[in-house]
Write a protein that holds these residues in place. Structure first.
Motif, PDB file in Angstrom:
ATOM      1  N   VAL A   1     -32.055   7.915 -13.750  1.00 10.40           N
ATOM      2  CA  VAL A   1     -31.915   6.632 -14.450  1.00 10.40           C
ATOM      3  C   VAL A   1     -30.506   6.072 -14.256  1.00 10.40           C
ATOM      4  O   VAL A   1     -30.326   4.878 -14.003  1.00 10.40           O
ATOM      5  N   LYS A   2     -29.502   6.927 -14.353  1.00  9.41           N
ATOM      6  CA  LYS A   2     -28.125   6.481 -14.131  1.00  9.41           C
ATOM      7  C   LYS A   2     -27.938   5.947 -12.719  1.00  9.41           C
ATOM      8  O   LYS A   2     -27.261   4.930 -12.506  1.00  9.41           O
ATOM      9  N   ALA A   3     -28.527   6.617 -11.745  1.00  7.25           N
ATOM     10  CA  ALA A   3     -28.405   6.174 -10.359  1.00  7.25           C
ATOM     11  C   ALA A   3     -29.046   4.802 -10.172  1.00  7.25           C
ATOM     12  O   ALA A   3     -28.490   3.922  -9.499  1.00  7.25           O
ATOM     13  N   LEU A   4     -30.200   4.597 -10.779  1.00  9.49           N
ATOM     14  CA  LEU A   4     -30.878   3.311 -10.662  1.00  9.49           C
ATOM     15  C   LEU A   4     -30.099   2.201 -11.362  1.00  9.49           C
ATOM     16  O   LEU A   4     -30.147   1.047 -10.948  1.00  9.49           O
TER      17      LEU A   4
ATOM     18  N   ALA B   1     -32.758   6.462 -22.431  1.00 11.55           N
ATOM     19  CA  ALA B   1     -33.432   5.346 -23.102  1.00 11.55           C
ATOM     20  C   ALA B   1     -32.493   4.169 -23.308  1.00 11.55           C
ATOM     21  O   ALA B   1     -32.899   2.997 -23.196  1.00 11.55           O
ATOM     22  N   GLN B   2     -31.226   4.457 -23.589  1.00 14.59           N
ATOM     23  CA  GLN B   2     -30.258   3.385 -23.825  1.00 14.59           C
ATOM     24  C   GLN B   2     -29.952   2.590 -22.563  1.00 14.59           C
ATOM     25  O   GLN B   2     -29.449   1.462 -22.641  1.00 14.59           O
ATOM     26  N   LEU B   3     -30.264   3.161 -21.405  1.00 14.64           N
ATOM     27  CA  LEU B   3     -30.035   2.454 -20.139  1.00 14.64           C
ATOM     28  C   LEU B   3     -31.213   1.568 -19.741  1.00 14.64           C
ATOM     29  O   LEU B   3     -31.124   0.827 -18.764  1.00 14.64           O
ATOM     30  N   MET B   4     -32.314   1.645 -20.492  1.00 13.30           N
ATOM     31  CA  MET B   4     -33.494   0.844 -20.173  1.00 13.30           C
ATOM     32  C   MET B   4     -33.325  -0.597 -20.683  1.00 13.30           C
ATOM     33  O   MET B   4     -32.724  -0.842 -21.724  1.00 13.30           O
TER      34      MET B   4
ATOM     35  N   PRO C   1     -30.025 -10.633 -12.433  1.00 17.16           N
ATOM     36  CA  PRO C   1     -29.044 -10.811 -11.351  1.00 17.16           C
ATOM     37  C   PRO C   1     -29.472 -10.028 -10.116  1.00 17.16           C
ATOM     38  O   PRO C   1     -30.173  -9.007 -10.219  1.00 17.16           O
ATOM     39  N   ALA C   2     -29.046 -10.478  -8.968  1.00 14.27           N
ATOM     40  CA  ALA C   2     -29.487  -9.872  -7.704  1.00 14.27           C
ATOM     41  C   ALA C   2     -29.027  -8.433  -7.542  1.00 14.27           C
ATOM     42  O   ALA C   2     -29.580  -7.691  -6.732  1.00 14.27           O
ATOM     43  N   ASP C   3     -28.023  -8.012  -8.318  1.00 15.48           N
ATOM     44  CA  ASP C   3     -27.502  -6.648  -8.161  1.00 15.48           C
ATOM     45  C   ASP C   3     -27.993  -5.700  -9.251  1.00 15.48           C
ATOM     46  O   ASP C   3     -27.414  -4.646  -9.476  1.00 15.48           O
ATOM     47  N   ARG C   4     -29.097  -6.063  -9.915  1.00 16.87           N
ATOM     48  CA  ARG C   4     -29.615  -5.205 -10.976  1.00 16.87           C
ATOM     49  C   ARG C   4     -31.107  -4.966 -10.816  1.00 16.87           C
ATOM     50  O   ARG C   4     -31.814  -5.772 -10.203  1.00 16.87           O
ATOM     51  N   ARG C   5     -31.553  -3.857 -11.389  1.00 14.69           N
ATOM     52  CA  ARG C   5     -32.971  -3.562 -11.497  1.00 14.69           C
ATOM     53  C   ARG C   5     -33.405  -3.729 -12.952  1.00 14.69           C
ATOM     54  O   ARG C   5     -32.615  -3.544 -13.877  1.00 14.69           O
ATOM     55  N   LEU C   6     -34.681  -4.037 -13.138  1.00 19.48           N
ATOM     56  CA  LEU C   6     -35.283  -4.059 -14.463  1.00 19.48           C
ATOM     57  C   LEU C   6     -35.903  -2.687 -14.713  1.00 19.48           C
ATOM     58  O   LEU C   6     -36.806  -2.270 -13.983  1.00 19.48           O
ATOM     59  N   LEU C   7     -35.437  -1.994 -15.731  1.00 21.29           N
ATOM     60  CA  LEU C   7     -35.936  -0.658 -16.059  1.00 21.29           C
ATOM     61  C   LEU C   7     -36.735  -0.734 -17.352  1.00 21.29           C
ATOM     62  O   LEU C   7     -36.226  -1.180 -18.384  1.00 21.29           O
TER      63      LEU C   7
END
Length: 240
Positions: free
Chosen positions: A109-112, A167-170, A20-26
């Motif tokens: 990571v949380k900020a991203l 790691a869980q946010l990746m 989605p346009a409002d997300r980054r791939l981590l």
């Protein structure tokens, strides 16, 4: 090895296209010291950016979508190590999990994850300055156009807080698996070449008493990962 890396790049690219346009791939790429995770991370980042450039030749000066963020910048400073209850141990074990700023890494990571791109301002990560042997704050810019962030480090997939929460946010967690003897040979060579050790004997002692001790924890205390990449001696993959 080349086919395996190509498959990983394809997987990441497909996920990016579906984003989605409002997300980054981590993406988190972990492994023990000497596994080759740094080089793999750099290869994947460069390949993703090259693919984007080839598909969008009309904007040759565009900011590429992928950025590489090594965990090295989250080393505690030498001054912070000296302030620990056992400064000698802290300095001798620099590189162990307790000598890193895990909460600071989790904050980034949380900020991203929570700030949808494009944010009003870039976000910044620290780098590690090998000349002064300390981190350099806010040295890696993660720009609004950077929608793929490739993290690399010993503890980015560690099953211990605060690394576990990060790691869980990746979106993707990859682990570079390597034989410990192979890793040791690479570490000895690297420590001598970098001037960390004066000779192979001293480098081997450092590898045995610090790097591979850390490696045992990294392997034993690993969160579930999406990919395991077997690291081998391969001319197409120069390990670091």
């Amino acid at each position: 090895m080349e086919d395996q890396v190509a498959r990983l790049v394809d997987k990441a690219w497909e996920k990016f296209q579906q984003l989605p346009a409002d997300r980054r791939l981590l993406i988190a790429i972990a492994g023990i010291p000497g596994s080759g995770k740094t080089t793999l991370s750099q290869i994947v980042t460069a390949a993703l950016n090259a693919r984007h450039a080839s598909l969008h030749p009309e904007v040759p000066d565009a900011v590429p979508p992928a950025v590489f963020v090594p965990m090295d910048g989250y080393h505690l400073t030498r001054a912070q190590l000296s302030a620990m209850p056992d400064p000698a141990l802290a300095h001798a074990r620099r590189g162990a999990e307790f000598t890193f700023d895990g909460p600071g890494f989790l904050t980034l990571v949380k900020a991203l994850r929570t700030v949808p791109p494009p944010p009003l301002q870039p976000l910044y990560a620290p780098s590690f300055d090998h000349a002064i042997k300390d981190p350099k704050a806010d040295d890696i810019a993660i720009l609004p156009a950077h929608r793929i962030v490739v993290f690399e480090g010993n503890y980015v997939c560690l099953d211990k807080e605060p690394w576990r929460s990060a790691a869980q946010l990746m979106d993707e967690r990859w682990f570079v698996d390597v034989d410990f003897e192979m890793a040791r040979r690479r570490l000895v060579r690297r420590h001598v070449e970098a001037g960390i050790a004066k000779d192979e004997e001293e480098a081997g002692k450092r590898a045995d008493e610090n790097d591979l001790v850390n490696g045992a924890q990294i392997v034993k205390e690993r969160v579930d990962v999406h990919e395991i990449i077997k690291s081998k001696e391969d001319g197409n993959w120069v390990h670091k």
